[in-house]
Design a protein around this motif. Structure first.
Motif: not given
Length: 641
Positions: A308-310, A291-296
């Protein structure tokens, strides 16, 4: 101007030889009386002035010839010379390949720009130069090699997302440079001059080691996904991801924040630059998920995305030990009907045991990987309860205070409203070697009320009070069911876990049996199970055993690399212990700064040409003297008296 062989100037003393011979020349001719010679006196007087001038010119030419030959033999060099005209030099290239060097400026990364400058230095090498190539993040790639081998090592310097301290790299450069030689020694540091990369403890460079720094600069503004915390999803319910950002622009700017599971965007939110966001985290099903969270994109691209790993599981089987009509039993039955867990009766098949008080039979310690424990209502049974804790190796005990008291629970970000709950009684938690445990809930007087930890491969959650109305208001409030859910699925880890990510450049221990790892770019290397593995790039690293995926490892950009502030050049000089350092920011400054032992332009060829011209002049003067009328060779006579 400099000289290759200053001792040769001593040959110029030979220029005095023609002068000495001229001064001490003795006329050995005999004098004869010859009356008719008086008719030639006038002719002799007319030619005497011309002969005297020729003799002086001939003397000057011969003296100049000796001086020119002596100076030419000394090997004079004019000016600083071309970059390739230097003494054979030992050069260590310290190349900063940390995360900040991946910034893009003028269409290329800062690391590629520094590789180009390093290749300029190699192309200017001469025979006899020796090179060492030391990346700031990673092992030494070349040691005492030729220019051709050094160029291959420079090309092999890999970009990383790791943090780098230039201090250890320069210390390694000093260790590699051969001491006690007459050869010039130089350390060339190729960097973006990031402040966090400079050592806090200054070095001490020897006086004969020259330091030159090539500096390339990028945009310092940088937006960062600083942290991600999750409320893991469960069977049939969504979780949440709580994201904190660091500002990369104006505080009034807003950015789009995306959450992706296995590359697919599943949730989008907007947040202020430097603010926070909450994103929906749907249930991806049992297993490990990237899983990842991304911004421009901003200054440093690698920290715009935080992986991150869930780890999620099927609905866990929970065995309850205690009164069947207790408030805990009712909460577990509610979660069972919702499909979040399954209540189990068989001891051997449970994922977790929820134990209230002292069980009627001996607990099978190895029966489950997770234990949730509350003390008995009867204080007379606390000794037996503490014995149970000892058998489970839980490093806490329940003590009884002399006087009963009433206090409230402290706040918890995971259970809203918990701070309004009061607890009564004399029981208190006491740690017995629980240094690494987590205190989940405290009372208003700062005493631990609920703790969690891991021992011998088992998780445990322990409360200081029984969950009954006589000891706490909790069972009869709306917080009872949310607290039970949080205890089971977050604090006990039954609903999924968020393994902590590893900073790039920091070693992580591989699982036993692992035989290969693939990095985020798809490159795969062989490894030994149970050995340290150092992820150099941020992203998801996949761990294999015989081509089967065993686990995932998330690597992130270290926080220090996200701070792109540059240090002043003077700090580089002080931090690396040089009396002075030449800092080159442009291509022309770099070309002027490399190789401090330049020898200048040799002018001996021009002096040799001048010497040849003097030889020809001397021959012409001497020959002209023989052809011209002279009375020096005729018998010398005295006029008649």
């Amino acid at each position: 101007m400099s000289l290759l062989a200053p001792w040769a100037l001593g040959l110029a003393a030979l220029a005095a030889l023609p002068v000495v011979l001229h001064l001490f020349h003795r006329d050995t001719r005999r004098r004869l009386a010859f009356p008719a010679i008086r008719y030639l006196h006038r002719a002799r007087d007319r030619s005497a002035r011309a002969l005297k001038l020729r003799d002086r010119l001939l003397l000057a030419v011969r003296v100049a010839l000796v001086v020119v030959l002596a100076v030419a033999a000394a090997g004079p060099l004019l000016g600083s010379g071309d970059v390739s005209n230097h003494e054979a030099t030992d050069v260590v290239l310290v190349i900063d390949n940390s995360g900040s060097m991946n910034r893009v400026a003028d269409g290329t990364t800062l690391l590629d720009q520094q590789r180009g400058r390093a290749m300029d230095l190699i192309r200017a090498a001469r025979s006899g130069d020796r090179f060492w190539v030391v990346p700031a993040a990673g092992p030494t790639l070349a040691s005492g090699v030729s220019a051709a081998a050094a160029s291959q090592a420079i090309a092999a310097v890999q970009a990383t997302d790791a943090a780098a301290n230039l201090g250890p790299a320069v210390r390694e450069a000093l260790r590699l440079l051969p001491p006690g030689t007459a050869r010039p020694r130089e350390i060339a540091v190729m960097t973006d001059l990031q402040a966090s990369s400079l050592p806090l403890d200054p070095l001490a460079l020897p006086a004969d080691v020259r330091l030159v720094a090539s500096v390339t600069e990028g945009e310092p503004a940088n937006g960062v996904v600083a942290s991600v915390q999750t409320d893991p999803p469960g069977a049939g319910r969504d979780g949440a991801a709580y994201v904190n950002l660091l500002a990369g622009g104006s505080a009034t700017d807003t950015v789009e924040v995306r959450l992706s599971i296995r590359g697919q965007t599943v949730s989008i939110a907007r947040a202020e630059s430097g603010g926070s966001a909450i994103l929906r985290l749907p249930d991806p099903g049992p297993g490990e998920h990237a899983i990842s969270v991304e911004i421009p994109p901003s200054g440093l691209r690698a920290d715009d995305r935080r992986p991150f790993v869930l780890r999620t599981f099927a609905p866990p089987v929970v065995r309850h030990v205690g009164p069947s009509d207790s408030y805990v039993a009712r909460a577990l039955e509610t979660l069972d009907r919702a499909g979040w867990l399954r209540l189990g009766a068989e001891p051997g098949g449970a994922d977790a045991w929820f134990v209230e008080g002292v069980p009627s039979s001996r607990l099978p310690v190895e029966a489950a990987s997770t234990w949730i424990l509350t003390p008995p209502e009867d204080e007379g049974l606390l000794a037996r309860f503490n014995a149970t804790l000892e058998r489970l190796a839980v490093p806490w005990r329940i003590d009884i205070e002399d006087t009963p008291g009433s206090t409230s629970l402290g706040p918890s970000p995971d259970v809203p409203g918990l701070e309004s709950i009061r607890v009564q009684g004399r029981s208190r938690l006491r740690g017995v070697g629980a240094g690494s445990d987590t205190v989940l809930v405290r009372t208003a007087d700062d005493s631990p009320w609920m703790v969690a930890g891991r021992v011998s491969g088992r998780r445990y959650v322990l409360m200081a009070s029984p969950l009954v109305p006589g000891h706490t208001e909790l069972p009869v409030t709306a917080a009872m069911l949310p607290l039970t859910e949080v205890v089971l699925f977050r604090w006990a880890g039954l609903g999924g876990s968020l393994p902590p990510p590893v900073p790039a450049g920091v070693a992580a221990t591989l699982p036993l049996g692992a035989d290969s790892v693939s990095d985020p770019a798809g490159g795969r290397i062989r490894v030994d199970g149970g050995s340290p593995y150092v992820p150099q790039r941020a992203g998801i690293h996949t761990i294999y055993q015989e081509d089967d995926v065993t686990s995932l490892l998330a690597a992130v950009v270290p926080a220090s690399e996200s701070d792109l502030a540059a240090a002043p050049a003077a700090r580089l000089t002080g931090a690396l212990g040089a009396r002075e350092a030449r800092v080159a920011r442009t291509e022309s400054e770099w070309r002027a700064g490399m190789y401090g032992s330049r020898r200048g332009t040799p002018i001996s060829p021009y002096l040799a040409g001048l010497a040849l011209a003097l030889v020809l002049a001397e021959a012409a003067l001497a020959t002209a003297g023989k052809r011209s009328p002279s009375y020096h060779g005729s018998p010398r006579t005295e006029p008649p008296s």
